[in-house]
Each structure stands twice: as C-alpha cells, then as structure tokens.
Design a protein around this motif. Structure first.
Motif, PDB file in Angstrom:
ATOM      1  N   LYS A  64       0.556  -1.316  -0.077  1.00 34.75           N
ATOM      2  CA  LYS A  64       0.032   0.063   0.333  1.00 34.75           C
ATOM      3  C   LYS A  64       0.975   1.232   0.157  1.00 34.75           C
ATOM      4  O   LYS A  64       1.880   1.182   0.644  1.00 34.75           O
ATOM      5  CB  LYS A  64      -0.754   0.097   1.257  1.00 34.75           C
ATOM      6  CG  LYS A  64      -1.778  -1.105   1.488  1.00 34.75           C
ATOM      7  CD  LYS A  64      -3.236  -0.910   0.996  1.00 34.75           C
ATOM      8  CE  LYS A  64      -3.789  -2.344   0.586  1.00 34.75           C
ATOM      9  NZ  LYS A  64      -3.877  -2.263  -0.851  1.00 34.75           N
ATOM     10  N   LYS A  66      -0.608   4.374  -0.043  1.00 37.52           N
ATOM     11  CA  LYS A  66      -1.488   5.756   0.502  1.00 37.52           C
ATOM     12  C   LYS A  66      -1.370   6.851  -0.351  1.00 37.52           C
ATOM     13  O   LYS A  66      -1.631   8.098  -0.114  1.00 37.52           O
ATOM     14  CB  LYS A  66      -1.100   6.078   1.873  1.00 37.52           C
ATOM     15  CG  LYS A  66      -1.272   5.091   3.095  1.00 37.52           C
ATOM     16  CD  LYS A  66      -2.562   5.393   3.549  1.00 37.52           C
ATOM     17  CE  LYS A  66      -2.702   4.217   4.651  1.00 37.52           C
ATOM     18  NZ  LYS A  66      -4.184   4.571   5.171  1.00 37.52           N
ATOM     19  N   LEU A  94      -7.727  12.451   5.311  1.00 32.63           N
ATOM     20  CA  LEU A  94      -7.966  10.913   5.360  1.00 32.63           C
ATOM     21  C   LEU A  94      -6.739  10.485   5.426  1.00 32.63           C
ATOM     22  O   LEU A  94      -6.582   9.108   5.328  1.00 32.63           O
ATOM     23  CB  LEU A  94      -8.855  10.675   4.325  1.00 32.63           C
ATOM     24  CG  LEU A  94     -10.365  11.355   4.462  1.00 32.63           C
ATOM     25  CD1 LEU A  94     -11.350  10.848   3.379  1.00 32.63           C
ATOM     26  CD2 LEU A  94     -11.016  10.768   5.722  1.00 32.63           C
ATOM     27  N   TYR A  96      -4.360  10.531   2.760  1.00 32.31           N
ATOM     28  CA  TYR A  96      -3.889  10.036   1.477  1.00 32.31           C
ATOM     29  C   TYR A  96      -3.329  11.164   0.962  1.00 32.31           C
ATOM     30  O   TYR A  96      -3.675  12.317   1.200  1.00 32.31           O
ATOM     31  CB  TYR A  96      -4.923   9.497   0.837  1.00 32.31           C
ATOM     32  CG  TYR A  96      -5.501   7.913   1.033  1.00 32.31           C
ATOM     33  CD1 TYR A  96      -4.988   6.960   0.161  1.00 32.31           C
ATOM     34  CD2 TYR A  96      -6.073   7.929   2.311  1.00 32.31           C
ATOM     35  CE1 TYR A  96      -5.348   5.710   0.485  1.00 32.31           C
ATOM     36  CE2 TYR A  96      -6.575   6.478   2.666  1.00 32.31           C
ATOM     37  CZ  TYR A  96      -6.100   5.477   1.829  1.00 32.31           C
ATOM     38  OH  TYR A  96      -6.277   4.281   2.080  1.00 32.31           O
ATOM     39  N   ILE A 309     -12.202   6.643  -1.296  1.00 32.04           N
ATOM     40  CA  ILE A 309     -11.558   6.246   0.026  1.00 32.04           C
ATOM     41  C   ILE A 309     -12.298   5.173   1.120  1.00 32.04           C
ATOM     42  O   ILE A 309     -11.948   4.346   1.644  1.00 32.04           O
ATOM     43  CB  ILE A 309     -11.282   7.450   0.979  1.00 32.04           C
ATOM     44  CG1 ILE A 309     -10.023   8.256   0.249  1.00 32.04           C
ATOM     45  CG2 ILE A 309     -10.647   7.242   2.380  1.00 32.04           C
ATOM     46  CD1 ILE A 309      -9.276   9.346   0.859  1.00 32.04           C
ATOM     47  N   ASP A 310     -13.670   5.397   0.590  1.00 32.32           N
ATOM     48  CA  ASP A 310     -14.671   4.360   1.382  1.00 32.32           C
ATOM     49  C   ASP A 310     -13.871   3.016   0.931  1.00 32.32           C
ATOM     50  O   ASP A 310     -13.910   1.917   1.775  1.00 32.32           O
ATOM     51  CB  ASP A 310     -15.906   4.453   1.035  1.00 32.32           C
ATOM     52  CG  ASP A 310     -16.708   5.610   2.010  1.00 32.32           C
ATOM     53  OD1 ASP A 310     -15.918   6.180   2.986  1.00 32.32           O
ATOM     54  OD2 ASP A 310     -17.785   5.901   1.762  1.00 32.32           O
ATOM     55  N   GLU A 313     -10.556   2.078   2.392  1.00 35.59           N
ATOM     56  CA  GLU A 313     -10.333   1.600   3.805  1.00 35.59           C
ATOM     57  C   GLU A 313     -11.118   0.291   4.023  1.00 35.59           C
ATOM     58  O   GLU A 313     -10.706  -0.422   4.843  1.00 35.59           O
ATOM     59  CB  GLU A 313     -10.971   2.888   4.426  1.00 35.59           C
ATOM     60  CG  GLU A 313     -10.176   4.269   4.426  1.00 35.59           C
ATOM     61  CD  GLU A 313      -8.753   4.065   5.045  1.00 35.59           C
ATOM     62  OE1 GLU A 313      -8.575   4.290   6.289  1.00 35.59           O
ATOM     63  OE2 GLU A 313      -7.908   3.864   4.278  1.00 35.59           O
ATOM     64  N   SER A 314     -12.280   0.027   3.396  1.00 39.99           N
ATOM     65  CA  SER A 314     -12.985  -1.158   3.623  1.00 39.99           C
ATOM     66  C   SER A 314     -12.524  -2.212   2.700  1.00 39.99           C
ATOM     67  O   SER A 314     -12.910  -3.607   3.106  1.00 39.99           O
ATOM     68  CB  SER A 314     -14.357  -0.882   3.414  1.00 39.99           C
ATOM     69  OG  SER A 314     -14.639  -0.994   1.934  1.00 39.99           O
ATOM     70  N   SER A 315     -11.719  -2.131   2.070  1.00 43.82           N
ATOM     71  CA  SER A 315     -11.187  -3.109   1.184  1.00 43.82           C
ATOM     72  C   SER A 315     -12.270  -3.852   0.395  1.00 43.82           C
ATOM     73  O   SER A 315     -12.186  -5.100   0.039  1.00 43.82           O
ATOM     74  CB  SER A 315     -10.222  -4.240   1.748  1.00 43.82           C
ATOM     75  OG  SER A 315      -9.784  -3.956   3.034  1.00 43.82           O
TER      76      SER A 315
END
Lengths: 342, 342
Positions: A64, A66, A94, A96, A309-310, A313-315
């Motif tokens: 990752k 970011k 957030l 990133y 981003i949702d 972050e939740s993959s």
DNA sequence: GTATAACGCATAATCGATTAAGTGTTAAGG
DNA sequence: CCTTAACACTTAATCGATTATGCGTTATAC
C-alpha cells in the motif's frame, strides 16, 4: 546526506528486536502484549531521535502506498484545478496523498501516465478519461485497483462515475435564451464522442426541438482546440450572422469565442447572447460578465474522494454506479434580454 | 489482484539467477559480460510477460525515487498552475515525475507537506516558500537534498532561486501611469515581508519618488486575502477618491479590486486606471481588458527544472545563485490615458 | 603441462519495514 | 512435582529489486 533513523537504530539502542519496535510504533503494543514500560521507552526514544518511517520500505512490504493517482484533462483549466484542490484537501485529511497529471485528453499520453501510476503503485485512481481508454480502465479494474471516473465515462464500461447533469445544463441554457426571445441559437462544441459532450449536445437539440427551433452546431476538431479554435469560430460566426445566441460547450471555447467577438467588434448580448459551460470565477469580470452553467465543484470532489476512500479503507468493492449531480445556471450580463429590435 | 511479474519469475523461467536478469534489464549485460544470446532471450521473455520493474523495491535499494516535490502557493491560481504544467512537462521528458501541493502560503501547513515529501523520499524540491520556512529549508539542504526556490526566497539563506524582476515590474507600471498623466497613484499589496512583495513595493516607491509623487499604499493582511480583501479595498478606494490609478501587487488582489470597482460603479480607466501583477490569460477578456506585468512563465519553469535536474543527474551540488528574469508590461485598456479633464 | 586470465554467470548481502511463528521464563493448577 | 498457560518478546522470512564478490570452466600463454 544525513543518515535516516530506522527501527533498527531504535532496536539497538533499546536492546530489543526490530519487531518489538515495529509493533510499538504501529500501536500494536497491547495486542502483542508488549509491556507498558518498554512501550513508553521505545516511543520516547523514537521521538527523541526524530524517527520517521521509511514509506518506501513500508510500501514494499504492505503493497500500500496511501497515494491516489489523479488524471485531469488540464491542470491549468480552472474547472479541473478547483476540483483537484478540493480533492487534495479531503484526501490529506484522510491520510492520503494525491498525485495529479494533465492528460491533455490525449489517449497515448494518458496510457503512459497510467503506466507511471501503476509503476508507482498508487492505491487508487481518479480519472477524467480521454477517449479510447476503455481497455486500460477495464484492465485496471480487473487487476483489482479501485477507479472512479469523473466529468465523463464510457457507456459500455462498468465503473464508478461522478458526473454532472450535462443534458440539463444545456437544456436550461437554451430555455433561458428562448425565454429571452432568441430564436436563432447556435451551439459551439468539440467534435468529440465523449459522453459529457454528447449529453450537452442532446440537451441542446432537445430544447431546440421542443421550442420548434432549428439546430445550428459547430463542432471544433479536438486537435485544434487550443491552436486554432478561434479561426473556426470566427468563420462560423461570420457565416451565420443571423445568430442571436450561442451556447459554448466548454469554458475555453467560450473564451476563444469572446476573443473572436472582440475581433469582430461584436458585443454581447446586443450582437450575440452568450452562455458558457463551466462557471469559472473570472467570468463575472469579463466584458460583459458571462452567464454560465455552473458545475458543483465541491460536490463533485466530495463524491469522488468519498467513494474512493470508502473503498480503500473497507477493502470492499467499489459500487459501480453513476452519480449525477445537478448544475446551476448562473445568469449574468452576456445573456441579458435585448430590448431593441435587431 | 493480479500478481505482478518480478525478476524472479523471469529468472526461474530462464533458469538463471535474478542477478543476471537484473543486469540484462538494466542494460549492463555487456559490462557484466552476459552472453548476447542469453541477453536477448531474457529481454524477449521479459517483454512477453509484460514485465514492469517495481519502482518501490528499486527505490528502497537505490535511495532514488525519480520524483520531485513541488510546493506552490495555490494550484488553482493561473500563475502557479501554468508554471506547474510546464515544469511537469519538462520533468517528464527527463524521466522525472512531479508531485505538487498547495501551501496556501501557510507556514505550518507547509512544514507538514515537507514532511510528507521527505517521507515519500522525493529526490529534489521546487518551492515557492511561505514565510518562516528558513529553518526547514536550511535543514533540507544540510541533509543533502537539492532545493530550488522560485517566485520568492530568503535573504539570509543561500539557495538556488529563480525569480522575476519584481522591482522593475512595479517601476515600469508606475512609469506607465505617470506617462499617461496620472499623479495620484496607489499601490494595493499584501502585508507581507516576503521578498517578492517587498521588491514590488520598493519599485513602486522608487518610481513615485523619482516622479516627485507621494506614495499611497494599502497593505491587505495576508490572512484575509481571500475572505475579505474586497472589504479593505472598498474602504481604501472610498477613502481615497482622489486616486487616479492603482497598481495591484497580485492577480487575485486585482480581481478583488475590479469586483469592488463594479460595486462602486467605477469604470477603468475613466474613474481609475488599473494595472495588475501577473498576466493571466483571462485579463484580456475582462471589462475592461486589464494591463498587467507579465512574468515569463515558460522561462521561470525552464530555469527551475533545468537547475534541479542538472544537479540530480550530475550528483553535483546546486549552484546557489539567484536568477532574475525580466518582466514585460502588457498594456491593455484598463490603463489607457484618459483624455477628458477629471 | 601447468599457471593465469578471461569468460559467464551465481551467491548472498542489503535497503527498512511487517508479521507469522517460535521461545524462554514464570506462575498457576491439579 | 509436572503440565499448561500466560507473558513478553525474538527469530526469521518476506516484499523486489541492486551489486560486490565468488566460482567453475575453458582458452591462452610460456
């Protein structure tokens, strides 16, 4: 070059293993039941040395970065740079970073930029795609990268899209002209198959048809957009001197058009009523101030970054839906009703 | 997530070591005397598999990222976005990528962005620094990173700088007013200690003094630059109704000023002659078209990127010199001589 | 006929993190 | 008294490259 502090330096100083340091610095001390005392000493020492994690090593290990790659058509276009700025701001909050580039709407150039982004292992993509990118976007998604398109998208391709109601924007603009008594209304757009341009054209056509008026459209070839749009527009206006109003499909076409009007000593709205797509902040100070179809820059930016981003972050997987945001006609002097008989 | 091809995959397929593959892919086959045949087979296989080097692993090993960090004041300001665009283009040709961010001229925010860039291990920096960054820039240089400042710099700090002749820009503007018969000439600037602003002020003062005229300056506090510059400017113009001309120190101050003039029903140049710093492309279409001190965007960009990349490629040290580029007064309608007696 | 060099590649350490699995010590339980 | 568990860390593999050094084979030299 000053040597950077690594977790090994801290581990050595504290006579512990690098793993312990890593756990502590990642807040996993409790989970890995590192003693409170040691945790605090490590933290204190890290602070003292001014330790900063090596993001590259971290990325190599975790996969990752970011970092979000963002491709806009032209970063010096106020429409895109405003969006980029808001997106950048939200992303930073957030955790990133955004890397952006201008595509110039050039397919080959953009494919190259996509390679650069893939090589840089960005976590996700925000793209205002040029034509002919379907294949590349498809692959990007198949390879598991989240992609959000904005401003335009591809009909055949399932992606998450954030766009504005281009049809309605053009429609409202034409209705406004008609209400002001215009009948001879032209549309100056790009000769482009891209969906945002097609929708603007459809909105124009529809409004004209409903008003029982005849369409008159100039499609400027994309390639000459900057070099010689003005030439084409000039010919068009000269050849169609009966025109009472013109809707421009983009802000730079409008700017080129206004320059041409200056050249021809035509005044808006007396000689020609004018509306532009994209409300850029300078339009209020133009001569005359320019009526524009304002796209909701903040809303677009929020929607784009939120979705991406949702997902990151939740993959989870990105919802492949198209978000259509409303536009707003900002009426200014360039489209005022002309009282005198022409 | 599709597995990426690594040199190990290629090595395994070809029954050679990863080192051999690495040498071949880096064009060191001859130097390391790898046989022609093997070299070609490896190259062919790499192409076939669509091998792409993992930049992160490469960076971890080499310590180089081929990335340049660029900090501008505001990416949505046409002056900065034009520079960013040209710099980006040139850098790409030379194999470098640019990551840019907006500082908002905020010291704290900028320190944070510098951290992000350091964490990302960018190879070099291009910065239009906000005030109070001397210490950080000093450290950056001491740690061995090449830094090029542009648009402004710090007097006490030895850095490579690329700026324009701000003094002369203001000087020329005032001379132009004077030649047009103006006597009451104001200067609206930011209340800033930054060198580019100080130079503009000095140029103004010098030209006024040489013409035997009295200075009249409004310094808008930096913090309210966007929020309420207009309010300050309005009060200033109302309180000094004898003013015949005003020079604005930045394009956004000029824009705010023009909005205020609209409000007050003042026409340029009849009621007030106007010149702005920064020639942005929209000025020619304003009402009236705006005379501006044009900074050479291309030349600035070229100078900046050239110096930085020369240094990066030669691993030499950056020459700590200040390059001053000439400005150019673009005369338009807002500063036309007013014939009628006032 | 043997020492040496040239050739053509392999071995393995390294960059700075992450993380699953292991290990030695002490305490509690039966 | 021995087993088991809990504790508090450590070991070592891994991510995907780079690169100094090593090493076996064949050709050349004397």
């Amino acid at each position: 070059m000053k040597k950077k502090i690594s977790i090994y330096d801290i581990a050595r100083d504290m006579s512990v293993s690098s793993a312990t340091v890593s756990y502590v610095l990642n807040g996993k001390a409790a989970e890995k039941r590192i003693s409170k005392g040691l945790e605090e000493r490590i933290l204190a020492h890290a602070r003292e040395l001014g330790y900063r994690p090596n993001m590259i090593a971290k990325s190599l290990r975790t996969g990752k970065t970011k970092i979000i790659g963002m491709l806009v058509e032209d970063i010096s276009d106020p429409f895109f740079s405003s969006i980029a700025k808001v997106v950048e701001e939200r992303a930073a909050q957030l955790g990133y970073r955004i890397f952006y580039c201008s595509t110039e709407n050039d397919t080959t150039l953009t494919k190259g930029l996509l390679r650069v982004f893939r090589d840089a292992q960005v976590d996700g993509y925000i793209i205002a795609p040029p034509p002919g990118l379907e294949q590349d976007l498809q692959e990007l998604q198949e390879d598991g990268y989240p992609v959000v398109l904005f401003d335009r998208f591809f009909d055949g391709l399932e992606t998450a899209n954030v766009v504005t109601d281009n049809f309605d924007g053009a429609y409202q603009a034409i209705r406004h002209f008609v209400e002001n008594g215009c009948q001879q209304i032209g549309f100056i757009t790009l000769d482009s198959e891209q969906v945002q341009m097609q929708d603007r054209l459809s909105g124009y056509d529809k409004a004209m048809e409903q008003s029982g008026l005849e369409s008159l459209v100039l499609k400027v070839p994309y390639e000459i957009k900057h070099r010689n749009a003005a030439g084409k527009i000039k010919t068009f206006l000269e050849d169609n001197s009966h025109l009472e109003a013109v809707l421009f499909a983009t802000n730079y076409l409008a700017i080129a058009g206004l320059e041409v009007m200056n050249d021809l000593h035509m005044q808006a709205p007396a000689d020609l009523s004018v509306i532009s797509f994209d409300d850029i902040k300078y339009f209020s100070l133009f001569s005359p101030s320019v009526t524009a179809v304002a796209q909701p820059v903040e809303a677009i930016s929020e929607a784009v970054i939120q979705q991406l981003i949702d997902c990151l972050e939740s993959s989870g997987t990105l919802e492949k839906k198209t978000t259509v945001l409303p536009v707003n006609l900002v009426v200014r002097a360039s489209s005022s009703p002309v009282l005198a008989v022409r």
